[in-house]
Design an enzyme around this catalytic site. Sequence first.
Site, short mmCIF file in Angstrom:
data_model
loop_
_atom_site.label_atom_id
_atom_site.label_comp_id
_atom_site.label_asym_id
_atom_site.label_seq_id
_atom_site.Cartn_x
_atom_site.Cartn_y
_atom_site.Cartn_z
CD GLU A 24 -26.06 -25.34 7.32
OE1 GLU A 24 -25.73 -25.95 6.71
OE2 GLU A 24 -27.10 -24.97 7.65
CG HIS A 74 -26.64 -23.46 -0.07
ND1 HIS A 74 -28.07 -22.86 -0.26
CD2 HIS A 74 -26.72 -24.08 1.05
CE1 HIS A 74 -28.90 -23.56 0.50
NE2 HIS A 74 -28.03 -24.19 1.48
CD GLU A 75 -24.03 -26.05 2.53
OE1 GLU A 75 -24.39 -25.63 3.65
OE2 GLU A 75 -24.72 -26.48 1.67
CG HIS A 109 -26.46 -22.21 5.68
ND1 HIS A 109 -27.84 -21.73 5.89
CD2 HIS A 109 -26.59 -23.14 4.77
CE1 HIS A 109 -28.48 -22.75 5.35
NE2 HIS A 109 -27.79 -23.71 4.77
CD GLU A 126 -31.14 -24.98 4.50
OE1 GLU A 126 -30.48 -24.60 3.27
OE2 GLU A 126 -30.37 -25.39 5.29
CG ASP A 155 -33.99 -36.00 7.48
OD1 ASP A 155 -33.25 -34.96 7.55
OD2 ASP A 155 -33.66 -36.93 6.96
CE1 TYR A 158 -33.59 -27.39 1.93
CE2 TYR A 158 -31.86 -26.13 1.00
CZ TYR A 158 -32.06 -27.43 1.94
OH TYR A 158 -31.23 -27.94 2.80
#
Length: 627
Positions: free
Chosen positions: A297, A321-322, A325, A344, A401, A409
Site C-alpha cells: 500500500e 485491500h491496498e 490501507h 491489517e 515478518d 488479518y
Amino acid sequence: MNKKNYYLLACIWLLFLLITNLFSCQNKKKSMAKNDVWQDPHSYSNHQEVRVRHLDLNLEIDFERRILSGEVMLHLDYLKSTDSLVLDGSDLKIQYVTDDNNKPLSFVVSSPSAVKGQRIAIGLSGKETKWVKVKYQTSPDAEALQWIPAAQTAGKKHPYMFSQSQAILARSWVPIQDCPIVRFTYTARIKTDPKLLVLMSASGNSGSKNDSGVYSFEMRSAIPSYLMAIAAGDLSFSSISDRCGIYAEPVSLSKSVNEFAELEKMVVAAEALFGPYRWGRYDLLVLPPSFPFGGMENPRLTFLTPSVIVGDRSLTSLVAHELAHSWSGNLVTNASWNDFWLNEGFTVYCERRIMEELYGKDFSDMLEVLGYQDLKSELSDLKEQPRDTWLYLNLEERNPDDGMNDIAYEKGYFLLKHIEAHVGRVQFDTFLNHYFDRFAFQSVTTEEFIETVFEKICKGDSSKLKELELEHWIYTPGLPGDFDEPTSTLLTKAENNAKEFLNGSLDPAALKMFHPFQHIRFLQSLDSKMDSSGFDRLEKLYPYSQSQNPEILTAWLMSSLSVGYHKAFYPAKNLLMTTGRRKFLVPVYKALLSTEQGKIIAVSTYIEARNGYHSVAVSTLDKLLHP
Ligand code: BES
Ligand code: ZN
C-alpha cells in the site's frame, strides 16, 4: 514472633511477590499507551529524544553495481536535549555525516544484529543541529531492493528495480528511524538511466520519461518509513480517471488497464464508507512476477503483483485491500509491529465493505468464508505457539515478518465484525469514521484503540466494554468459545458440489459456472479424501492443471501434491519458476515437501529459482528448504 512464624510470614511474602510479579509480566505484554516512553522492539532509534520530521533524498540508481548512492538530509525535531541521533541501517556504506554548518559529525555504526540490522549513532552538537546530511550508498544485497535483469522483465529490454520497505527493510536503503511511530514528510531527487522511468510513493510521478533521467518527488503528508517506496523500469502509464491510473511495462499495460478498469469506482465506494481520500492521486504500479506480495500500500502508488491480472477481474479484492490501507494503515498507522492487526485487521474489514458495496453481500461473504478457512489453518499451524494467536503480538527479538500471518488479518477482521454485530452497522460506521479522523496521520497503539471503543461505542460505560470482550479477543489465544462460523451461500454450494464429485453424482456443468472462489472452496473441500485416480477423474471434468488463475492453481496443487499426484509436478514447477509471490510459493513448496518424490522436485526447483526470488521470499523459503 517465634522463628517458625517468622519463616511462614517470609514465605507468604515471597509468594505474594511472585504472584504480583507474574501479573505485572502479564501486563507488560499488553500494548503500551502512546505517551509511555518506550523503545520500539525493532528499532535502535532514539525517537523519544529527537525525531526525524522531514527528509530530502538525493540518490542515483546504478543498475550495473546494483546500488543506490547519494545523500539524505534528515531534518530534526527535539523532544529532549540530546547529543546523539540514533538511526537504523542495514548494510549501508556511510561515507560521511555533516551538520547544517557543513561541519563533519562523528558517527559509529554497530556490528549487525540478527533482526535489527545496525545502530547508527551520530554525534550532535546539542539542540542547535537542525539537520544532518548522510552521504552513503546501499549494498548490492540490500534486503528491500530487488534488481531484475532485463531478461526477467515482461519487455525483456530494460532492467527493473523496486523497493519493499515493510516491515523493517527501509533501513537497507535509507538511514532512518525505521519504526512506525516516527512519521516524516520527504522530497527526493532521483537520477537514473534516461531510458527508464522512476516512480515513488509521493507526488511527482509522471506518465512519461524525460531525457535527463532525473525525477523529483515530494510527499507532503507525514508517513512512517515503511511506506517509502521507489521503482524504476521501462514503465508506461494509462489513465483511468482524473485521479487514478496504471503504471506497467508497455507490453502488459493494456491487460492491466482492463483488469483494473473499476479502480475509480472503488475509490468512490471507499470514500462513501470511510471519508475523503486524503492522498490526492491513487495509482497502481504493476510489478514483475517476482514481487513477493500480493500488494503493498505505498501511498499514492500501490505496488501490485501481476498474478492478479487473470483477464476476468475476479481477483480485484486485492486492490480494494491496498486502497483500504489509505485509511487503515497509511492514515492511521500501527504504533509498532506488535500492533500489526490494527493495520491489517482493519484493512481486511474495509476491503470486504468495499467489495460488498460494489459486488453485493454474496460476494463479500465468499471472501469472508475463505478468510475464515485461512484463519482456521493458521490457528492449527500455531497450535504449539498460542502466544502468536493473540491479536496483540510479542515480536521482541523476532523478525516482525515471522509474526505477520492470518491472525492479524482474519482474527482482526472478525473482531471488528463482532463489534459491528454488537452495536449495529450504523453506529460502527460512525465509530470507524471517527477513528480515521481522530487519528489521521498518527500512529496508534492497541490500547488507544480500546480506549476509543470505550469512549465512542461504550460511552464510557465499563460494563458495556466488558460485554464486548475486547480484552479476550486481543490478549488471549484463538477465537472465543462462542464464535459463530461465517457462511456463504455460493461457497456452501461449492462444498456440496465437492461431496457430489466424491460420490460420483456431480453434473460437470456446475464447475463451468463457478466463480474462481468457488473453485477454491470446491478444491479445499476435496482435500484428504482423494487419491491420484480421483484427480485423474477430476481433470477430465475440469482442466485444473492448466488453470491460468494462480489462486485456483495453488488450491489444486495443494490438494493434488499432498497425495503425490504425478501430473501435478510439472504445473507446480512451472508456477514456482514463474512467480515470486510468497502466498503461492510457500503452500506449493510445503505440499511438494509432503511426499518423497515431491521433495526431490521441491529441492531442485528451489536451487534453480532461488536467485530470482525477492529476499523476503528467500528468507521464508530458506527455513523450509534449508538450501
Ligand atoms: N502491507 C501488506 C503487505 C505486507 C505485510 C508486507 C507485512 C510486508 C509485511 C499488504 O497490504 C497485504 O496485506 N498484502 C496481501 C494482500 C491481501 C489481499 C491480504 C498479500 O500480499 O498477500
Ligand atoms: Zn494489507
